[in-house]
Motif scaffolding. Structure first.
Motif, PDB file in Angstrom:
ATOM      1  N   TYR A   1       0.804  -1.495   0.191  1.00 14.70           N
ATOM      2  CA  TYR A   1       0.124  -0.062  -0.248  1.00 14.70           C
ATOM      3  C   TYR A   1       1.044   0.974  -0.119  1.00 14.70           C
ATOM      4  O   TYR A   1       0.938   2.100  -0.714  1.00 14.70           O
ATOM      5  CB  TYR A   1      -1.168   0.063   1.235  1.00 14.70           C
ATOM      6  CG  TYR A   1      -1.644   1.510   1.419  1.00 14.70           C
ATOM      7  CD1 TYR A   1      -2.036   1.632   1.033  1.00 14.70           C
ATOM      8  CD2 TYR A   1      -1.312   1.951   3.104  1.00 14.70           C
ATOM      9  CE1 TYR A   1      -3.232   3.277   1.529  1.00 14.70           C
ATOM     10  CE2 TYR A   1      -1.624   2.893   2.995  1.00 14.70           C
ATOM     11  CZ  TYR A   1      -2.741   4.451   2.574  1.00 14.70           C
ATOM     12  OH  TYR A   1      -3.017   5.206   2.189  1.00 14.70           O
ATOM     13  N   ASP A  47       2.064   2.068  -3.545  1.00 10.42           N
ATOM     14  CA  ASP A  47       1.061   2.207  -5.024  1.00 10.42           C
ATOM     15  C   ASP A  47      -0.198   3.121  -4.081  1.00 10.42           C
ATOM     16  O   ASP A  47      -0.953   2.100  -4.212  1.00 10.42           O
ATOM     17  CB  ASP A  47       1.341   1.771  -5.131  1.00 10.42           C
ATOM     18  CG  ASP A  47       1.055   2.344  -7.143  1.00 10.42           C
ATOM     19  OD1 ASP A  47       0.514   3.345  -7.166  1.00 10.42           O
ATOM     20  OD2 ASP A  47       0.678   0.734  -7.689  1.00 10.42           O
ATOM     21  N   ASN A  52      -2.267   5.327  -4.675  1.00  9.77           N
ATOM     22  CA  ASN A  52      -3.117   6.044  -5.499  1.00  9.77           C
ATOM     23  C   ASN A  52      -3.514   4.187  -5.936  1.00  9.77           C
ATOM     24  O   ASN A  52      -4.829   4.775  -6.261  1.00  9.77           O
ATOM     25  CB  ASN A  52      -2.966   6.678  -6.083  1.00  9.77           C
ATOM     26  CG  ASN A  52      -2.584   7.917  -5.327  1.00  9.77           C
ATOM     27  OD1 ASN A  52      -2.999   8.490  -4.214  1.00  9.77           O
ATOM     28  ND2 ASN A  52      -0.794   8.879  -6.070  1.00  9.77           N
ATOM     29  N   HIS A  53      -3.064   3.887  -6.449  1.00 10.31           N
ATOM     30  CA  HIS A  53      -3.347   2.420  -6.764  1.00 10.31           C
ATOM     31  C   HIS A  53      -4.037   1.313  -5.973  1.00 10.31           C
ATOM     32  O   HIS A  53      -4.914   0.791  -6.646  1.00 10.31           O
ATOM     33  CB  HIS A  53      -2.537   2.269  -7.933  1.00 10.31           C
ATOM     34  CG  HIS A  53      -2.535   0.630  -8.670  1.00 10.31           C
ATOM     35  ND1 HIS A  53      -2.615  -0.337  -8.399  1.00 10.31           N
ATOM     36  CD2 HIS A  53      -3.625   0.822  -9.678  1.00 10.31           C
ATOM     37  CE1 HIS A  53      -2.972  -1.460  -9.000  1.00 10.31           C
ATOM     38  NE2 HIS A  53      -3.588  -0.258 -10.206  1.00 10.31           N
ATOM     39  N   ILE A  54      -3.282   1.796  -5.442  1.00  9.93           N
ATOM     40  CA  ILE A  54      -3.616  -0.082  -4.100  1.00  9.93           C
ATOM     41  C   ILE A  54      -5.185   0.671  -3.034  1.00  9.93           C
ATOM     42  O   ILE A  54      -6.288   0.203  -3.499  1.00  9.93           O
ATOM     43  CB  ILE A  54      -2.817  -0.351  -3.493  1.00  9.93           C
ATOM     44  CG1 ILE A  54      -2.016  -1.170  -4.595  1.00  9.93           C
ATOM     45  CG2 ILE A  54      -3.411  -1.358  -2.258  1.00  9.93           C
ATOM     46  CD1 ILE A  54      -1.023  -1.612  -3.650  1.00  9.93           C
TER      47      ILE A  54
END
Length: 341
Positions: A208, A211, A213-215
């Motif tokens: 997390y 990344d 923003n993605h997760i």
């Protein structure tokens, strides 16, 4: 009589169906017990705390004799590590492995409920990776000579970062790094031949923060109510299951489809890091406890044995979040409420 027989048979079928459908919760939740603090309670008080909180399994990172003495008669299942610093000597010397087992295992058995010997922690891939399998074989032989190889399984623990699990999403396309697979393939074969699991240190927190923003926090904390990843017939609402199933796929590719996975560490820090809050830590760890009995989309109903990292906040670890993974403060007060039952 015929009617009664039909009713009885229906009742038995219903009960049997319920037993089959109910996820297994046979595996206990464990907690890792680190000792990198100068203000921690004595081992006998720690063992009493485990028992009072119904924590049925412990991971211990070195054969601390005071802790082993405190564990005697407790019935707490123990995962005992061979420290990384000992790998080379144990790999090169069967007699050294025999001495290690005699001193740290045989001398305490059966008063201490040994379950696993973890030979090395997160050294694959790396300079010490070459010593892991030879050390495992020597420890296994020493346990066999002591008549303990059926009761105690020899294994090792790996990380789940990119240095090991190069790709994990979607799980069907999972891929180990070449450096990791070189060492893991013969290790997996050894585990399969001895009925032992592979240990994995699985932190959705680390993925997390790498990344965010993605997760996203919901996917990492088990709180998403919607599918995040679709993978053929399998749907994933949480990152933990995604990584677990990626590991299952990776083991299948190495010929280890029957090798169980034990989560030897998983947790979330409560302070001094990105996303490290008391609420997030409590949410993650409680949801982990509640979730592991359900299995994963690829292994539904197959309970996962898991160990939370860790028992105490340790003030001699590196500054920051690393000091704040504990469920308890050194004075044995809880960092946050959590229910192990």
């Amino acid at each position: 009589m015929a009617y009664q027989s039909i009713v009885l048979m229906a009742a038995v079928a219903l009960i049997f169906g319920v037993l089959i459908a109910t996820p297994s919760r046979a595996q206990p939740i464990g907690v890792a017990y680190g000792t990198q603090g100068n203000n921690l309670p004595p081992p006998n008080e720690v063992v009493d705390l485990y028992k009072s909180k119904n924590i049925q399994a412990m991971r211990l990172y070195d054969p601390n004799q005071a802790v082993l003495q405190a564990l005697k008669g407790s019935n707490i299942q123990l995962m005992l590590d061979v420290p990384n610093a000992d790998l080379q000597s144990l790999a090169s010397s069967p007699s050294a492995a025999n001495d290690w087992v005699q001193k740290n295992v045989k001398a305490c058995f059966p008063d201490v409920s040994f379950k696993y010997i973890a030979v090395g922690n997160q050294v694959i891939p790396g300079d010490q990776a070459q010593y892991v399998l030879p050390a495992m074989k020597n420890i296994h032989s020493a346990l066999s000579s002591a008549g303990l190889s059926n009761q105690i399984k020899v294994t090792t623990s790996i990380a789940t970062g990119r240095e090991v699990l190069e790709q994990y999403s979607p799980p069907s396309s999972s891929r180990l790094s070449s450096g990791a697979s070189t060492y893991l393939e013969p290790i997996v074969q050894f585990l399969a031949s001895n009925g032992a699991p592979l240990l994995v240190n699985l932190y959705t927190y680390r993925h997390y923060i790498g990344d965010p923003n993605h997760i996203g926090t919901k996917y990492a904390l088990f709180t998403s109510t919607e599918t995040v990843i679709e993978d053929g017939q399998y749907s994933y609402q949480n990152l933990f299951d995604t990584i677990m199933d990626a590991l299952y796929v990776a083991l299948e590719k190495l010929g280890g489809s029957n090798v169980p996975i034990v989560v030897s560490e998983s947790g979330w820090p409560s302070a001094d890091g990105f996303g490290a809050t008391v609420d997030n830590a409590r949410t993650y760890n409680q949801n982990l406890i509640n979730h592991v009995g359900q299995g994963t989309p690829r292994r539904p109903g197959k309970a996962i044995e898991a160990y939370i990292f860790e028992m105490f906040n340790e003030n001699q670890k590196p500054q920051g979040a690393e000091q704040n993974f504990g469920l308890f403060y050194p004075d044995k007060q809880p960092v946050y409420p959590i229910n192990f039952t």
